[in-house]
Design a protein around this motif. Structure first.
Motif, mmCIF file in Angstrom:
data_model
loop_
_atom_site.group_PDB
_atom_site.id
_atom_site.type_symbol
_atom_site.label_atom_id
_atom_site.label_comp_id
_atom_site.label_asym_id
_atom_site.label_seq_id
_atom_site.Cartn_x
_atom_site.Cartn_y
_atom_site.Cartn_z
ATOM 1 N N THR A 15 28.279 25.128 34.006
ATOM 2 C CA THR A 15 29.095 26.218 34.546
ATOM 3 C C THR A 15 28.261 27.459 34.798
ATOM 4 O O THR A 15 28.427 28.131 35.822
ATOM 5 N N ALA A 16 27.348 27.775 33.891
ATOM 6 C CA ALA A 16 26.469 28.933 34.097
ATOM 7 C C ALA A 16 25.586 28.734 35.327
ATOM 8 O O ALA A 16 25.347 29.676 36.100
ATOM 9 N N LEU A 17 25.101 27.523 35.533
ATOM 10 C CA LEU A 17 24.227 27.230 36.671
ATOM 11 C C LEU A 17 24.926 27.506 38.000
ATOM 12 O O LEU A 17 24.325 28.042 38.942
ATOM 13 N N PHE A 18 26.228 27.170 38.079
ATOM 14 C CA PHE A 18 26.926 27.294 39.346
ATOM 15 C C PHE A 18 27.433 28.702 39.626
ATOM 16 O O PHE A 18 28.084 28.922 40.656
ATOM 17 N N ILE A 19 27.133 29.663 38.762
ATOM 18 C CA ILE A 19 27.404 31.060 39.131
ATOM 19 C C ILE A 19 26.415 31.517 40.206
ATOM 20 O O ILE A 19 26.809 31.961 41.290
ATOM 21 N N PRO A 20 25.094 31.405 39.986
ATOM 22 C CA PRO A 20 24.157 31.853 41.020
ATOM 23 C C PRO A 20 23.772 30.792 42.052
ATOM 24 O O PRO A 20 23.299 31.141 43.134
ATOM 25 N N LEU A 21 23.948 29.499 41.730
ATOM 26 C CA LEU A 21 23.401 28.450 42.583
ATOM 27 C C LEU A 21 23.913 28.490 44.023
ATOM 28 O O LEU A 21 23.103 28.411 44.966
ATOM 29 N N PRO A 22 25.225 28.590 44.283
ATOM 30 C CA PRO A 22 25.659 28.605 45.682
ATOM 31 C C PRO A 22 25.054 29.748 46.492
ATOM 32 O O PRO A 22 24.674 29.572 47.651
ATOM 33 N N LEU A 23 24.943 30.923 45.864
ATOM 34 C CA LEU A 23 24.335 32.058 46.557
ATOM 35 C C LEU A 23 22.840 31.846 46.751
ATOM 36 O O LEU A 23 22.269 32.257 47.766
ATOM 37 N N LEU A 24 22.206 31.185 45.785
ATOM 38 C CA LEU A 24 20.779 30.891 45.893
ATOM 39 C C LEU A 24 20.500 29.952 47.067
ATOM 40 O O LEU A 24 19.502 30.114 47.786
ATOM 41 N N LEU A 25 21.375 28.985 47.285
ATOM 42 C CA LEU A 25 21.190 28.064 48.399
ATOM 43 C C LEU A 25 21.298 28.789 49.741
ATOM 44 O O LEU A 25 20.600 28.449 50.703
ATOM 45 N N VAL A 26 22.164 29.785 49.807
ATOM 46 C CA VAL A 26 22.298 30.570 51.031
ATOM 47 C C VAL A 26 21.054 31.433 51.254
ATOM 48 O O VAL A 26 20.504 31.491 52.358
ATOM 49 N N GLU A 27 20.573 32.089 50.190
ATOM 50 C CA GLU A 27 19.485 33.047 50.331
ATOM 51 C C GLU A 27 18.118 32.369 50.436
ATOM 52 O O GLU A 27 17.294 32.737 51.280
ATOM 53 N N GLN A 28 17.862 31.379 49.568
ATOM 54 C CA GLN A 28 16.533 30.784 49.515
ATOM 55 C C GLN A 28 16.342 29.653 50.523
ATOM 56 O O GLN A 28 15.273 29.516 51.121
ATOM 57 N N LEU A 29 17.363 28.816 50.696
ATOM 58 C CA LEU A 29 17.240 27.671 51.592
ATOM 59 C C LEU A 29 17.848 27.924 52.964
ATOM 60 O O LEU A 29 17.795 27.048 53.836
ATOM 61 N N GLN A 30 18.424 29.120 53.150
ATOM 62 C CA GLN A 30 19.053 29.463 54.430
ATOM 63 C C GLN A 30 20.097 28.418 54.829
ATOM 64 O O GLN A 30 20.213 28.038 55.995
ATOM 65 N N LEU A 31 20.881 27.974 53.829
ATOM 66 C CA LEU A 31 21.886 26.948 54.054
ATOM 67 C C LEU A 31 23.270 27.587 54.044
ATOM 68 O O LEU A 31 23.720 28.076 52.998
ATOM 69 N N PRO A 32 23.974 27.628 55.177
ATOM 70 C CA PRO A 32 25.304 28.242 55.216
ATOM 71 C C PRO A 32 26.247 27.561 54.226
ATOM 72 O O PRO A 32 26.133 26.359 53.951
ATOM 73 N N SER A 33 27.193 28.317 53.705
ATOM 74 C CA SER A 33 28.104 27.779 52.690
ATOM 75 C C SER A 33 28.869 26.557 53.181
ATOM 76 O O SER A 33 29.135 25.631 52.414
ATOM 77 N N ALA A 34 29.218 26.540 54.464
ATOM 78 C CA ALA A 34 29.964 25.403 55.003
ATOM 79 C C ALA A 34 29.137 24.124 55.018
ATOM 80 O O ALA A 34 29.696 23.022 55.120
ATOM 81 N N ASP A 35 27.809 24.244 54.903
ATOM 82 C CA ASP A 35 26.934 23.076 54.958
ATOM 83 C C ASP A 35 26.390 22.671 53.591
ATOM 84 O O ASP A 35 25.528 21.783 53.519
#
Length: 390
Positions: free
Chosen positions: A221-241
């Motif tokens: 649960t702690a991991l998924f607080i920053p992880l979705p935002l990290l995927l957007v910022e670091q991997l340039q992956l839109p949330s819908a993808d």
């Protein structure tokens, strides 16, 4: 397994998938879509993520004990109805406080202990380890489905779409248990419960297992607080993808996990497999570090999810071997309490830390928790692992 055992396992494993989807689908999207709620902050969104676990933790033991007295199915029906109501409250809420209230009410339908105990009631001793491993694996299946479906549904209809679906799944779960799952052949006990808890709480191996599931869900649960935002910022992956990353990653790790689990059972190396999986969880914290970039984030997540799914399958199977049969509901209640208390602690603390210091603070927290877990659990002894039957 005979036909009754297969029928029971099919129904209860499906129920676990339906039930855990309600918890897991929110994980990869709440930090992305939570800002749409009035009054939202990182700390309050973390509380909303973990609030489900708080009411689950409070009620698992009482409902587990009641299932020993009233019967498993009545408790399961009641819990699924409450869960459906909480899902509707969350789906119709516009403020973060309404969301938190709905999540608390969802968690009040605390049936994990009763469901696990019912599965044990409906399987013979020589098949119980296999049955619990299948149910544990079904949680892994739910996790895989949830992190793929969550971003897709949220992109279509926001978080409310997820909560409407969980309400529907709860109602389908009632129908599933009523029509498919056999009634347990055990006689319901009506004596005092103090002795049940004394026997459970005096078992060191049980304590290692319930502490393990606490830490496991705290970390997730702690991991998924920053992880979705990290995927957007670091991997340039839109949330819908995000599902395009989660789907192959989790399906691949799940496929690898199943033979590893069977090998550990067959060779009687379950404690060693658990310790190895504990090391694999370290990569969840590494993935959040500022120095981890690009493909290394994906590699670290793959190792973390492999370790998570392996432990999620092995821990409940071992618990039912350690708990005395006549107080299995109480033992399952303790296990489920620690599981969901870990989810509450992870969401609440993860949200606070992320709001104060970003993903790096959460990474430090994850690694610190793993050190504490290792100290308390590394000498995993005294767990009975029966010889696997063909």
């Amino acid at each position: 397994m005979n036909s009754t055992e297969r029928r029971a396992l099919a129904g209860l494993a499906s129920l676990y998938v339906f039930r855990m989807l309600g918890l897991f689908m929110v994980l990869p999207v709440l930090s992305l879509y939570g800002s749409d709620y009035t009054g939202s902050t990182p700390a309050l969104l973390g509380l909303a993520l973990g609030a489900y676990g708080l009411s689950q933790a409070i009620l698992q033991i009482p409902l587990g004990v009641l299932s020993d007295r009233w019967g498993r199915k009545p408790v399961i029906f009641l819990g699924l109805a409450v869960f459906a109501i909480g899902s509707v409250v969350a789906a119709t809420s516009e403020s973060v406080f309404g969301l938190i209230g709905g999540r608390i009410l969802q968690g009040a339908g605390a049936i994990a202990a009763a469901t696990m105990a019912l599965a044990a009631d409906l399987t013979r001793d020589e098949n119980r380890g296999k049955a619990m491993a299948i149910i544990g694996a079904s949680i892994g299946v739910a996790f895989v489905l949830a992190v793929v479906l969550g971003p897709l549904l949220a992109n279509l209809g926001g978080l409310s779409a997820i909560f409407w679906l969980t309400a529907l799944l709860a109602l389908l779960g009632i129908l599933l248990v009523w029509r498919l799952v056999p009634n347990p052949p055990v006689q319901i006990r009506r004596g005092p419960v103090s002795g049940d808890f004394a026997r459970v709480l005096s078992n060191a191996s049980v304590w290692r297992l319930v502490c393990g599931v606490f830490f496991l869900h705290l970390l997730l649960t702690a991991l998924f607080i920053p992880l979705p935002l990290l995927l957007v910022e670091q991997l340039q992956l839109p949330s819908a993808d995000h599902w395009k990353l989660y789907a192959p990653l989790l399906l691949g790790t799940f496929v690898v996990m199943v033979p590893l689990m069977r090998m550990a059972e067959k060779r009687q190396q379950v404690p060693a497999a658990m310790r190895l999986a504990l090391l694999g969880l370290v990569f969840g914290g590494v993935a959040l570090m500022p120095s981890t970039q690009g493909g290394w984030i994906v590699a670290c997540l793959a190792l973390f999810f492999l370790a998570f799914n392996l432990l999620e399958a092995l821990l409940p199977a071992q618990l039912t071997r350690e708990a005395p049969a006549e107080c299995r509901g109480a033992a399952s209640g303790l296990y489920a309490t620690c599981q969901f208390l870990g989810a509450f602690a992870g969401g609440s603390l993860g949200g606070l830390l992320y709001g104060q210091g970003g993903a790096g603070s959460v990474a430090t927290f994850v690694l610190g928790v793993l050190v504490l877990w290792s100290i308390s659990w590394w000498q995993l002894r005294g767990i009975r692992v029966p010889v696997a039957s063909n």
